[in-house]
Design an enzyme around this catalytic site. Structure first.
Site, mmCIF file in Angstrom:
data_model
loop_
_atom_site.group_PDB
_atom_site.id
_atom_site.type_symbol
_atom_site.label_atom_id
_atom_site.label_comp_id
_atom_site.label_asym_id
_atom_site.label_seq_id
_atom_site.Cartn_x
_atom_site.Cartn_y
_atom_site.Cartn_z
ATOM 1 N N GLU A 17 0.829 -1.211 0.000
ATOM 2 C CA GLU A 17 0.000 0.000 0.000
ATOM 3 C C GLU A 17 0.868 1.268 0.000
ATOM 4 O OE1 GLU A 17 -4.098 -1.140 2.307
ATOM 5 O OE2 GLU A 17 -2.227 -1.302 3.427
ATOM 6 N N GLN A 18 2.012 1.196 0.720
ATOM 7 C CA GLN A 18 2.903 2.357 0.759
ATOM 8 C C GLN A 18 3.562 2.579 -0.603
ATOM 9 O OE1 GLN A 18 2.888 4.139 3.534
ATOM 10 N NE2 GLN A 18 4.321 5.722 2.882
ATOM 11 N N ALA B 38 6.441 8.905 3.284
ATOM 12 C CA ALA B 38 7.629 8.089 3.537
ATOM 13 C C ALA B 38 7.753 7.026 2.458
ATOM 14 C CB ALA B 38 7.516 7.434 4.909
ATOM 15 N N SER C 39 7.841 3.920 6.610
ATOM 16 C CA SER C 39 6.639 4.548 7.153
ATOM 17 C C SER C 39 6.227 3.908 8.470
ATOM 18 C CB SER C 39 5.476 4.416 6.162
ATOM 19 O OG SER C 39 4.269 4.843 6.787
ATOM 20 N N ASP D 3 -3.636 8.580 11.203
ATOM 21 C CA ASP D 3 -3.926 9.894 10.639
ATOM 22 C C ASP D 3 -5.377 10.226 10.935
ATOM 23 O OD1 ASP D 3 -1.377 9.857 9.563
ATOM 24 O OD2 ASP D 3 -2.042 9.415 7.520
ATOM 25 N N GLU E 294 3.247 17.485 10.250
ATOM 26 C CA GLU E 294 1.999 16.798 9.904
ATOM 27 C C GLU E 294 1.057 16.882 11.104
ATOM 28 O OE1 GLU E 294 2.517 12.797 8.464
ATOM 29 O OE2 GLU E 294 3.514 13.487 6.627
ATOM 30 N N TRP F 288 -1.814 16.067 11.435
ATOM 31 C CA TRP F 288 -2.809 14.983 11.441
ATOM 32 C C TRP F 288 -2.254 13.623 11.848
ATOM 33 C CZ3 TRP F 288 -0.822 17.493 7.154
ATOM 34 C CH2 TRP F 288 0.079 16.745 6.393
HETATM 35 ZN ZN LIG Z 1 0.422 9.371 8.782
#
Ligand SMILES: [Zn+2]
Length: 186
Positions: A67-68, A89, A94, A103, A154, A156
Protein backbone atom coordinates in the site's frame (compact mmCIF):
# COMPACT_ATOMS: atom_id res chain seq x y z
CA UNK A 1 6.56 -10.58 25.35
CA UNK A 2 7.35 -6.88 25.64
CA UNK A 3 6.26 -4.98 22.57
CA UNK A 4 8.49 -2.24 21.26
CA UNK A 5 6.22 0.77 21.35
CA UNK A 6 9.26 3.05 20.96
CA UNK A 7 10.34 1.49 17.65
CA UNK A 8 11.94 4.13 15.42
CA UNK A 9 10.94 4.08 11.76
CA UNK A 10 12.27 6.77 9.45
CA UNK A 11 14.27 7.20 6.24
CA UNK A 12 17.46 6.19 8.06
CA UNK A 13 15.84 3.39 10.06
CA UNK A 14 13.76 1.34 7.62
CA UNK A 15 11.96 -1.75 8.81
CA UNK A 16 13.56 -5.08 7.84
CA UNK A 17 12.16 -6.74 4.72
CA UNK A 18 10.83 -9.65 6.81
CA UNK A 19 9.00 -7.30 9.22
CA UNK A 20 5.60 -8.41 10.37
CA UNK A 21 3.43 -6.09 12.45
CA UNK A 22 2.04 -6.76 15.91
CA UNK A 23 -1.50 -8.20 16.07
CA UNK A 24 -3.92 -5.72 14.58
CA UNK A 25 -7.42 -4.68 15.56
CA UNK A 26 -10.11 -3.24 13.31
CA UNK A 27 -10.86 0.36 14.33
CA UNK A 28 -13.08 1.41 11.46
CA UNK A 29 -14.99 -1.47 9.93
CA UNK A 30 -16.63 0.67 7.27
CA UNK A 31 -13.30 1.96 5.97
CA UNK A 32 -11.35 -1.20 6.79
CA UNK A 33 -8.74 0.55 8.95
CA UNK A 34 -6.63 -1.46 11.40
CA UNK A 35 -4.28 -0.47 14.23
CA UNK A 36 -2.07 -2.44 16.62
CA UNK A 37 -4.33 -3.79 19.38
CA UNK A 38 -3.22 -1.65 22.33
CA UNK A 39 -2.98 1.42 20.08
CA UNK A 40 -6.55 0.83 18.91
CA UNK A 41 -7.81 0.53 22.47
CA UNK A 42 -5.95 3.67 23.63
CA UNK A 43 -7.31 5.64 20.66
CA UNK A 44 -10.86 4.52 21.37
CA UNK A 45 -10.54 5.61 25.00
CA UNK A 46 -9.03 8.96 23.99
CA UNK A 47 -11.73 9.66 21.41
CA UNK A 48 -14.47 8.66 23.85
CA UNK A 49 -13.14 11.34 26.20
CA UNK A 50 -12.49 14.23 23.80
CA UNK A 51 -14.90 13.60 20.92
CA UNK A 52 -18.38 12.65 22.22
CA UNK A 53 -19.98 13.97 19.02
CA UNK A 54 -17.78 11.80 16.76
CA UNK A 55 -16.37 14.67 14.71
CA UNK A 56 -12.95 13.04 14.36
CA UNK A 57 -12.42 10.55 11.55
CA UNK A 58 -9.60 8.07 11.16
CA UNK A 59 -8.23 8.36 7.63
CA UNK A 60 -5.26 5.98 7.87
CA UNK A 61 -3.87 3.35 10.23
CA UNK A 62 -1.90 0.22 9.39
CA UNK A 63 -0.51 0.19 5.85
CA UNK A 64 1.18 -2.75 4.16
CA UNK A 65 4.44 -2.31 2.25
CA UNK A 66 2.47 -2.75 -0.95
CA UNK A 67 0.00 0.00 0.00
CA UNK A 68 2.90 2.36 0.76
CA UNK A 69 4.46 1.60 -2.65
CA UNK A 70 1.15 2.54 -4.28
CA UNK A 71 0.70 5.67 -2.15
CA UNK A 72 4.24 6.83 -2.93
CA UNK A 73 3.88 6.25 -6.67
CA UNK A 74 0.45 7.90 -6.85
CA UNK A 75 1.74 10.92 -4.93
CA UNK A 76 4.77 11.22 -7.23
CA UNK A 77 2.44 11.26 -10.24
CA UNK A 78 -0.11 13.66 -8.72
CA UNK A 79 2.01 15.91 -6.48
CA UNK A 80 5.57 15.64 -7.73
CA UNK A 81 8.86 14.85 -6.03
CA UNK A 82 9.19 17.77 -3.57
CA UNK A 83 5.75 17.34 -2.01
CA UNK A 84 6.03 13.57 -1.94
CA UNK A 85 9.41 13.62 -0.21
CA UNK A 86 8.08 16.12 2.34
CA UNK A 87 4.97 14.17 3.32
CA UNK A 88 5.15 10.57 2.10
CA UNK A 89 7.63 8.09 3.54
CA UNK A 90 9.22 5.55 1.24
CA UNK A 91 8.13 1.90 1.61
CA UNK A 92 9.68 0.26 4.73
CA UNK A 93 10.25 3.77 6.14
CA UNK A 94 6.64 4.55 7.15
CA UNK A 95 5.42 4.27 10.73
CA UNK A 96 2.09 3.17 9.32
CA UNK A 97 3.59 -0.29 8.68
CA UNK A 98 3.76 -0.86 12.45
CA UNK A 99 0.09 -0.20 13.20
CA UNK A 100 1.24 2.33 15.82
CA UNK A 101 0.52 5.42 13.68
CA UNK A 102 -2.81 7.00 12.86
CA UNK A 103 -3.93 9.89 10.64
CA UNK A 104 -6.96 11.90 11.75
CA UNK A 105 -9.34 14.35 10.11
CA UNK A 106 -12.17 16.53 11.37
CA UNK A 107 -13.87 16.81 8.01
CA UNK A 108 -14.98 14.13 5.60
CA UNK A 109 -11.45 12.87 5.16
CA UNK A 110 -11.04 10.33 2.40
CA UNK A 111 -9.19 7.12 3.21
CA UNK A 112 -5.52 7.42 2.36
CA UNK A 113 -5.65 11.20 1.94
CA UNK A 114 -2.07 12.48 2.31
CA UNK A 115 -2.80 15.70 4.20
CA UNK A 116 -6.07 15.45 6.17
CA UNK A 117 -7.55 18.56 7.85
CA UNK A 118 -6.88 18.34 11.59
CA UNK A 119 -6.36 21.93 12.77
CA UNK A 120 -8.14 24.99 14.16
CA UNK A 121 -11.10 23.25 15.76
CA UNK A 122 -12.16 22.91 19.42
CA UNK A 123 -12.20 19.12 19.20
CA UNK A 124 -8.63 19.17 17.86
CA UNK A 125 -7.57 21.36 20.79
CA UNK A 126 -9.21 18.89 23.18
CA UNK A 127 -7.46 15.98 21.46
CA UNK A 128 -4.04 17.65 21.62
CA UNK A 129 -4.51 18.44 25.31
CA UNK A 130 -5.31 14.83 26.22
CA UNK A 131 -3.35 12.71 23.73
CA UNK A 132 -0.21 12.30 25.84
CA UNK A 133 -2.30 11.00 28.76
CA UNK A 134 -3.40 8.15 26.50
CA UNK A 135 0.04 7.29 25.11
CA UNK A 136 0.04 9.35 21.91
CA UNK A 137 2.43 11.98 20.56
CA UNK A 138 2.29 14.32 17.59
CA UNK A 139 5.07 12.72 15.59
CA UNK A 140 6.08 15.37 13.04
CA UNK A 141 6.52 18.79 14.62
CA UNK A 142 7.06 22.10 12.78
CA UNK A 143 10.14 24.24 12.21
CA UNK A 144 13.60 22.86 12.98
CA UNK A 145 12.19 19.45 13.95
CA UNK A 146 11.50 18.63 10.31
CA UNK A 147 15.25 18.37 9.73
CA UNK A 148 15.49 15.77 12.48
CA UNK A 149 12.52 13.65 11.39
CA UNK A 150 12.97 14.12 7.63
CA UNK A 151 9.20 14.70 7.35
CA UNK A 152 7.40 18.06 7.23
CA UNK A 153 4.98 19.14 9.96
CA UNK A 154 2.00 16.80 9.90
CA UNK A 155 -0.73 18.07 12.27
CA UNK A 156 -2.81 14.98 11.44
CA UNK A 157 -0.31 12.17 12.17
CA UNK A 158 -0.13 10.67 15.67
CA UNK A 159 2.03 7.89 17.00
CA UNK A 160 1.39 5.59 19.93
CA UNK A 161 4.46 5.22 22.18
CA UNK A 162 2.69 4.43 25.47
CA UNK A 163 2.98 6.00 28.91
CA UNK A 164 5.04 7.60 30.38
CA UNK A 165 7.02 8.20 27.18
CA UNK A 166 4.18 10.13 25.53
CA UNK A 167 4.02 12.60 28.43
CA UNK A 168 7.79 13.09 28.59
CA UNK A 169 8.07 13.59 24.83
CA UNK A 170 5.12 16.01 24.66
CA UNK A 171 6.13 18.03 27.75
CA UNK A 172 9.68 18.26 26.40
CA UNK A 173 8.52 19.42 22.96
CA UNK A 174 10.59 16.58 21.53
CA UNK A 175 10.40 14.36 18.48
CA UNK A 176 10.92 10.63 18.93
CA UNK A 177 14.43 10.74 17.46
CA UNK A 178 15.53 13.24 20.16
CA UNK A 179 13.86 11.29 22.96
CA UNK A 180 15.53 8.03 21.99
CA UNK A 181 18.90 9.75 21.78
CA UNK A 182 18.45 11.19 25.29
CA UNK A 183 17.26 7.83 26.63
CA UNK A 184 20.45 6.20 25.40
CA UNK A 185 22.63 8.87 27.00
CA UNK A 186 20.93 8.68 30.42
ZN1 LIG B 1 0.42 9.37 8.78
Amino acid sequence: MMKDYLVLVNAESPLPSNYSPEPLKLVDAWQGIFLEKQTAEALSALLAKVDPDHLIQITSGFRSIREQVELYQTSMEENGLAYTNAYVAKPYCSEHHTGLAVDLSIKSGAVGEIAPDFQDHPVVEAFLKEMANFGFIMRYLPDEKTEITGISHEPWHFRYVGLPHSQRITEGGLVLEEYLEKAVIQ
